[in-house]
Design a protein around this motif. Structure first.
Motif, PDB file in Angstrom:
ATOM      1  N   ASP A  30       0.791  -1.212  -0.006  1.00  0.00           N
ATOM      2  CA  ASP A  30       0.110  -0.107  -0.038  1.00  0.00           C
ATOM      3  C   ASP A  30       0.736   1.238  -0.018  1.00  0.00           C
ATOM      4  N   GLY A  34      -0.571   3.438  -2.451  1.00  0.00           N
ATOM      5  CA  GLY A  34      -1.715   3.918  -1.686  1.00  0.00           C
ATOM      6  C   GLY A  34      -1.438   4.835  -0.486  1.00  0.00           C
ATOM      7  N   HIS A  38      -2.868  -0.251   4.645  1.00  0.00           N
ATOM      8  CA  HIS A  38      -4.016  -1.065   4.309  1.00  0.00           C
ATOM      9  C   HIS A  38      -3.773  -2.432   5.327  1.00  0.00           C
ATOM     10  N   PRO A 186      -3.213  -3.845  -2.938  1.00  0.00           N
ATOM     11  CA  PRO A 186      -3.117  -4.320  -1.623  1.00  0.00           C
ATOM     12  C   PRO A 186      -4.554  -5.168  -1.417  1.00  0.00           C
TER      13      PRO A 186
END
Length: 206
Positions: A30, A34, A38, A186
């Motif tokens: 992640d 991201g 996560h 993820p």
């Protein structure tokens, strides 16, 4: 073969084990595309799920899945809580009333979960999200006649691995555009752990 409360409890316990064991790996994935949290979020959520369901005397599979859903929705941060929570909630609604869930009902429950994730996440297949694991597994199970642990696990694994080659168009990863390619999603990896756990809960009963 039917799916029982005992198997459902094993499924969730095994899912928790896999997510706890891989939480750092999930967060590393992640971090690349991201927010980087996560693994921590999923591990916290599933830890709470196990506390909720452990020692409870459930009459139906739907009751187990509903408690899982509600706990994930309230305890997992970010987008993952509502999405994974929705998946389990849709499944719980589809199997309601069945003490032992038939294969056809279980497949319908998975299809409902996919529809719920799509609606909640406003995403479709091929956008580098958890749908890219949930949808192919549901489709593959629809083509089969009964629970087959290896089919579920292998399909989830190949679908998860395929997300590496997808350019993200949804979520935080979409900001990276082409640079999101080459990274596993993820949410798809944690979904793989959940389906791997499902396969193991089936194999033990076979």
């Amino acid at each position: 073969m039917t799916y029982t409360v005992e198997q459902a409890l094993k499924w969730i316990m095994k899912s928790n084990e896999k997510i706890q064991n891989n939480k750092d790996y999930l967060s590393e994935l992640d971090q690349a595309i991201g927010d980087g949290d996560h693994g921590i979020n999923m591990a916290r959520g599933f830890d709470e799920v196990v506390k909720k369901i452990d020692g409870n005397d459930y009459a139906q599979v739907s009751d187990v899945l509903k408690d899982v859903a509600m706990t994930l929705m309230s305890k997992v941060g970010g987008a993952s809580g509502p999405l994974f929570g929705t998946a389990f909630l849709k499944m719980s609604m589809a199997v309601k009333g069945e003490e032992a869930v038939t294969y056809d009902t279980f497949v319908t429950a998975l299809e409902d979960a996919v529809a719920g994730i799509k609606q909640r996440g406003k995403a479709e297949e091929g956008e580098k999200t958890m749908i890219d694991v949930w949808s192919p597994v549901a489709e593959r199970m629809k083509d089969a006649d009964d629970f087959a642990a290896s089919v579920i696990r292998d399909n989830a694994k190949s679908s998860m691995e395929a997300t590496k080659d997808i350019v993200a168009t949804k979520g935080r990863a979409a900001y990276l555009k082409e640079r999101s390619k080459g990274h596993l999603d993820p949410g798809s990896v944690s979904s793989y752990y959940i389906f791997e756990a499902l396969a193991e809960s089936l194999r033990e009963e076979a």
